[in-house]
Design a protein around this motif. Structure first.
Motif, PDB file in Angstrom:
ATOM      1  N   ASP A   1       0.839  -1.201   0.000  1.00 27.09           N
ATOM      2  CA  ASP A   1       0.000   0.000   0.000  1.00 27.09           C
ATOM      3  C   ASP A   1       0.875   1.253   0.000  1.00 27.09           C
ATOM      4  N   PHE A   2       0.462   2.240  -0.776  1.00 26.58           N
ATOM      5  CA  PHE A   2       1.162   3.519  -0.795  1.00 26.58           C
ATOM      6  C   PHE A   2       0.179   4.620  -1.166  1.00 26.58           C
ATOM      7  N   CYS A   3       0.581   5.854  -0.933  1.00 30.47           N
ATOM      8  CA  CYS A   3      -0.207   7.028  -1.294  1.00 30.47           C
ATOM      9  C   CYS A   3       0.578   7.876  -2.288  1.00 30.47           C
ATOM     10  N   LEU A   4      -0.150   8.628  -3.060  1.00 30.53           N
ATOM     11  CA  LEU A   4       0.453   9.572  -3.996  1.00 30.53           C
ATOM     12  C   LEU A   4      -0.020  10.963  -3.622  1.00 30.53           C
ATOM     13  N   GLY A   5       0.926  11.820  -3.240  1.00 28.21           N
ATOM     14  CA  GLY A   5       0.593  13.176  -2.819  1.00 28.21           C
ATOM     15  C   GLY A   5       1.135  14.207  -3.782  1.00 28.21           C
ATOM     16  N   ILE A   6       0.515  15.364  -3.770  1.00 29.22           N
ATOM     17  CA  ILE A   6       0.924  16.467  -4.637  1.00 29.22           C
ATOM     18  C   ILE A   6       0.580  17.777  -3.938  1.00 29.22           C
ATOM     19  N   THR A   7       1.413  18.768  -4.131  1.00 24.29           N
ATOM     20  CA  THR A   7       1.144  20.091  -3.569  1.00 24.29           C
ATOM     21  C   THR A   7       0.714  21.071  -4.646  1.00 24.29           C
TER      22      THR A   7
ATOM     23  N   LYS B   1       0.141  22.741   0.563  1.00 20.33           N
ATOM     24  CA  LYS B   1      -0.966  21.921   1.040  1.00 20.33           C
ATOM     25  C   LYS B   1      -0.929  20.580   0.325  1.00 20.33           C
ATOM     26  N   MET B   2      -0.758  19.490   1.088  1.00 18.53           N
ATOM     27  CA  MET B   2      -0.643  18.172   0.485  1.00 18.53           C
ATOM     28  C   MET B   2      -2.022  17.626   0.134  1.00 18.53           C
ATOM     29  N   LEU B   3      -2.183  17.237  -1.122  1.00 15.46           N
ATOM     30  CA  LEU B   3      -3.399  16.596  -1.594  1.00 15.46           C
ATOM     31  C   LEU B   3      -3.066  15.167  -1.996  1.00 15.46           C
ATOM     32  N   TYR B   4      -4.027  14.252  -1.797  1.00 12.87           N
ATOM     33  CA  TYR B   4      -3.781  12.833  -2.001  1.00 12.87           C
ATOM     34  C   TYR B   4      -4.664  12.298  -3.122  1.00 12.87           C
ATOM     35  N   LEU B   5      -4.069  11.454  -3.959  1.00  4.77           N
ATOM     36  CA  LEU B   5      -4.819  10.804  -5.022  1.00  4.77           C
ATOM     37  C   LEU B   5      -5.820   9.831  -4.411  1.00  4.77           C
ATOM     38  N   SER B   6      -7.102  10.012  -4.704  1.00  4.06           N
ATOM     39  CA  SER B   6      -8.160   9.245  -4.049  1.00  4.06           C
ATOM     40  C   SER B   6      -9.215   8.811  -5.057  1.00  4.06           C
ATOM     41  N   SER B   7     -10.041   7.880  -4.618  1.00  4.45           N
ATOM     42  CA  SER B   7     -11.159   7.417  -5.437  1.00  4.45           C
ATOM     43  C   SER B   7     -12.180   6.741  -4.530  1.00  4.45           C
ATOM     44  N   ASP B   8     -13.375   6.560  -5.056  1.00  5.23           N
ATOM     45  CA  ASP B   8     -14.438   5.891  -4.305  1.00  5.23           C
ATOM     46  C   ASP B   8     -15.420   5.299  -5.300  1.00  5.23           C
ATOM     47  N   HIS B   9     -16.301   4.435  -4.804  1.00  3.56           N
ATOM     48  CA  HIS B   9     -17.256   3.765  -5.671  1.00  3.56           C
ATOM     49  C   HIS B   9     -18.139   4.786  -6.401  1.00  3.56           C
ATOM     50  N   ARG B  10     -18.519   4.434  -7.600  1.00  5.40           N
ATOM     51  CA  ARG B  10     -19.386   5.288  -8.395  1.00  5.40           C
ATOM     52  C   ARG B  10     -20.795   5.277  -7.825  1.00  5.40           C
TER      53      ARG B  10
ATOM     54  N   VAL C   1     -11.737   9.743 -10.128  1.00  2.61           N
ATOM     55  CA  VAL C   1     -10.450   9.890  -9.446  1.00  2.61           C
ATOM     56  C   VAL C   1     -10.257  11.370  -9.172  1.00  2.61           C
ATOM     57  N   TYR C   2      -9.836  11.687  -7.960  1.00  4.58           N
ATOM     58  CA  TYR C   2      -9.741  13.092  -7.573  1.00  4.58           C
ATOM     59  C   TYR C   2      -8.628  13.275  -6.544  1.00  4.58           C
ATOM     60  N   LEU C   3      -8.376  14.512  -6.191  1.00  2.17           N
ATOM     61  CA  LEU C   3      -7.400  14.879  -5.164  1.00  2.17           C
ATOM     62  C   LEU C   3      -8.121  15.481  -3.971  1.00  2.17           C
ATOM     63  N   THR C   4      -7.753  15.034  -2.782  1.00  2.00           N
ATOM     64  CA  THR C   4      -8.383  15.541  -1.567  1.00  2.00           C
ATOM     65  C   THR C   4      -7.327  15.714  -0.481  1.00  2.00           C
ATOM     66  N   ASN C   5      -7.625  16.584   0.482  1.00  2.00           N
ATOM     67  CA  ASN C   5      -6.708  16.784   1.609  1.00  2.00           C
ATOM     68  C   ASN C   5      -7.058  15.910   2.807  1.00  2.00           C
ATOM     69  N   GLU C   6      -8.079  15.072   2.683  1.00  2.00           N
ATOM     70  CA  GLU C   6      -8.477  14.173   3.759  1.00  2.00           C
ATOM     71  C   GLU C   6      -7.673  12.874   3.683  1.00  2.00           C
ATOM     72  N   VAL C   7      -7.118  12.470   4.817  1.00  2.00           N
ATOM     73  CA  VAL C   7      -6.335  11.233   4.886  1.00  2.00           C
ATOM     74  C   VAL C   7      -7.268  10.094   5.290  1.00  2.00           C
ATOM     75  N   SER C   8      -7.395   9.091   4.440  1.00  7.24           N
ATOM     76  CA  SER C   8      -8.272   7.959   4.712  1.00  7.24           C
ATOM     77  C   SER C   8      -7.817   6.760   3.890  1.00  7.24           C
ATOM     78  N   HIS C   9      -8.568   5.655   4.022  1.00 11.46           N
ATOM     79  CA  HIS C   9      -8.238   4.457   3.250  1.00 11.46           C
ATOM     80  C   HIS C   9      -8.547   4.645   1.770  1.00 11.46           C
ATOM     81  N   MET C  10      -9.258   5.716   1.416  1.00 15.34           N
ATOM     82  CA  MET C  10      -9.516   6.001   0.009  1.00 15.34           C
ATOM     83  C   MET C  10      -8.264   6.466  -0.715  1.00 15.34           C
ATOM     84  N   ASN C  11      -7.190   6.784   0.028  1.00  8.44           N
ATOM     85  CA  ASN C  11      -5.950   7.265  -0.577  1.00  8.44           C
ATOM     86  C   ASN C  11      -4.987   6.134  -0.931  1.00  8.44           C
ATOM     87  N   CYS C  12      -5.328   4.895  -0.582  1.00  9.58           N
ATOM     88  CA  CYS C  12      -4.371   3.781  -0.706  1.00  9.58           C
ATOM     89  C   CYS C  12      -4.422   3.169  -2.105  1.00  9.58           C
ATOM     90  N   TRP C  13      -3.235   2.932  -2.659  1.00 12.63           N
ATOM     91  CA  TRP C  13      -3.077   2.310  -3.973  1.00 12.63           C
ATOM     92  C   TRP C  13      -2.025   1.207  -3.882  1.00 12.63           C
TER      93      TRP C  13
END
Length: 285
Positions: free
Chosen positions: A130-136, A142-151, A165-177
Motif C-alpha cells: 500500500d502507498f499514497c500519492l501526494g501532490i502540492t 498543502k498536500m493533496l492525495y490521489l483518491s477514489s471511491d465507488h461510483r 479519481v480526484y485529489l483531496t486533503n483528507e487522509v483515509s483508506h480512500m488514498n491507498c493504492w
C-alpha cells in the motif's frame, strides 16, 4: 571574568579529563560529518529519497485505438475546476485530474510517493504494498492525495460516468493504492519485489480494486485547455490482460537536468542490435 591561562599540561583531575573529552567529541563530530553520518545529514537524505518527486505517465502505445485525440506519453496532472479558477485564487478541494502531453516536470504533474504504514518508512516501494500519492501543486504546500471511491448516481467521472479519481486533503483508506506487474502470468512471482522506476506497472485502488486508467478518446475542457479524462476502471482484453489504458510508469527526474526526466535520455542499443553493429563494423565503442 578572569581568563583561564593554564593549558592541559598543567591541569589535573577532572579539568584535564574535560579538555580531552571535548577534543574527542569534536574529533568524532568532524569524522561523522565527513562521512555523512550526522543525524541531520541522514534525515536530509532520507527525506530526499522518500519524498522524491515522480511523474505518473501513461506511455504511448502504437496499437492504441484510432479515435484518440491525444497521442504520445500522457502525464497525470492536477486539474482545478475551470469556473472556480476564474473566481478564486486558492485551490478548491476536492480537485480533479486529467492526462496531458507534458514531459516536463511542473507543479501540477509532479507527485510524491508516501508510505501508508510507518514500519515501511525508508523502504523501497514494492509490488503489492500500500502507498499514497501526494501532490502540492505549489499551493501553500498543502498536500493533496490521489483518491477514489465507488461510483454513485451523484458522483462519477464527467465524460464516461465511471469511477471518479480526484485529489483531496483528507487522509483515509480512500488514498491507498497498490502497484502490480503488467503480465498476469508473472504477477504473483513479482509480489514483494521492488517496483522499478520508468517501467510499466498497474496502479490499482485498494478499496475498490479498480485500476487507474487514461481515456485518450474522451477530452475534458479544463482551465488549461482540452485534456484527457482519468478514471478508476480496469480494462481487460480477450485474454484477461489489462489494456494500455491501465499502464503507467513512475518516471523520475533526470539528475543532470532538473527540467527533464529519465525518459528524455537516449536509450542504449539492445544486445542483439549492438552485436549486429559490431559485426558490420558500425559500433564505435
Amino acid at each position: 571574568m578572569a581568563q583561564n591561562l593554564y593549558g592541559p599540561g598543567v591541569r589535573i583531575g577532572n579539568w584535564n579529563e574535560d579538555v580531552y573529552l571535548e577534543e574527542e567529541l569534536m574529533k568524532d563530530f568532524l569524522e561523522k560529518r565527513d562521512k555523512g553520518k550526522l543525524l541531520i545529514q541522514r534525515r536530509r537524505r532520507l527525506k530526499q529519497n522518500l519524498l522524491r518527486p515522480v511523474m505518473l505517465v501513461n506511455p504511448d502505445d502504437p496499437d492504441t485505438e484510432a479515435d484518440v485525440f491525444l497521442g504520445g506519453d500522457l502525464s497525470l496532472c492536477m486539474t482545478p475546476d475551470e469556473i472556480q479558477s476564474h473566481l478564486r485564487d486558492e485551490l478548491e478541494v476536492p480537485c480533479g485530474l486529467s492526462a496531458v502531453q507534458a514531459k516536463t516536470p511542473i507543479g501540477r504533474n509532479t507527485f510524491i510517493i508516501l508510505s501508508v504504514h510507518r514500519d515501511a518508512t525508508g523502504q523501497v516501494l514494492r509490488y503489492g504494498q500500500d502507498f499514497c500519492l501526494g501532490i502540492t501543486g505549489g499551493f501553500d504546500n498543502k498536500m493533496l492525495y490521489l483518491s477514489s471511491d465507488h461510483r454513485t448516481l451523484l458522483k462519477s467521472s464527467k465524460r464516461s460516468w465511471l469511477q471518479e479519481v480526484y485529489l483531496t486533503n483528507e487522509v483515509s483508506h480512500m488514498n491507498c493504492w497498490q502497484a502490480a506487474f503488467p503480465d498476469p502470468q508473472l504477477r504473483l512471482e513479482y509480489e514483494g519485489f521492488p517496483v522499478l522506476a520508468n517501467a510499466k506497472i498497474l496502479i490499482n485502488h485498494c478499496h475498490t480494486n479498480r485500476g487507474l486508467a487514461a481515456h485518450r478518446h474522451l477530452f475534458l475542457s479544463t482551465y488549461f485547455g482540452k485534456e484527457a479524462e482519468v478514471v478508476a476502471h480496469t480494462y481487460l482484453d480477450s485474454h484477461r490482460v489489462e489494456k494500455p489504458r491501465n499502464h503507467w510508469m513512475l518516471v523520475t527526474g533526470n539528475p543532470r537536468d532538473a527540467s527533464s526526466t529519465m525518459l528524455d535520455l537516449p536509450k542504449p542499443p539492445a544486445e542483439d542490435t549492438r552485436a549486429m553493429e559490431q559485426a558490420m563494423g558500425l559500433d564505435t565503442q
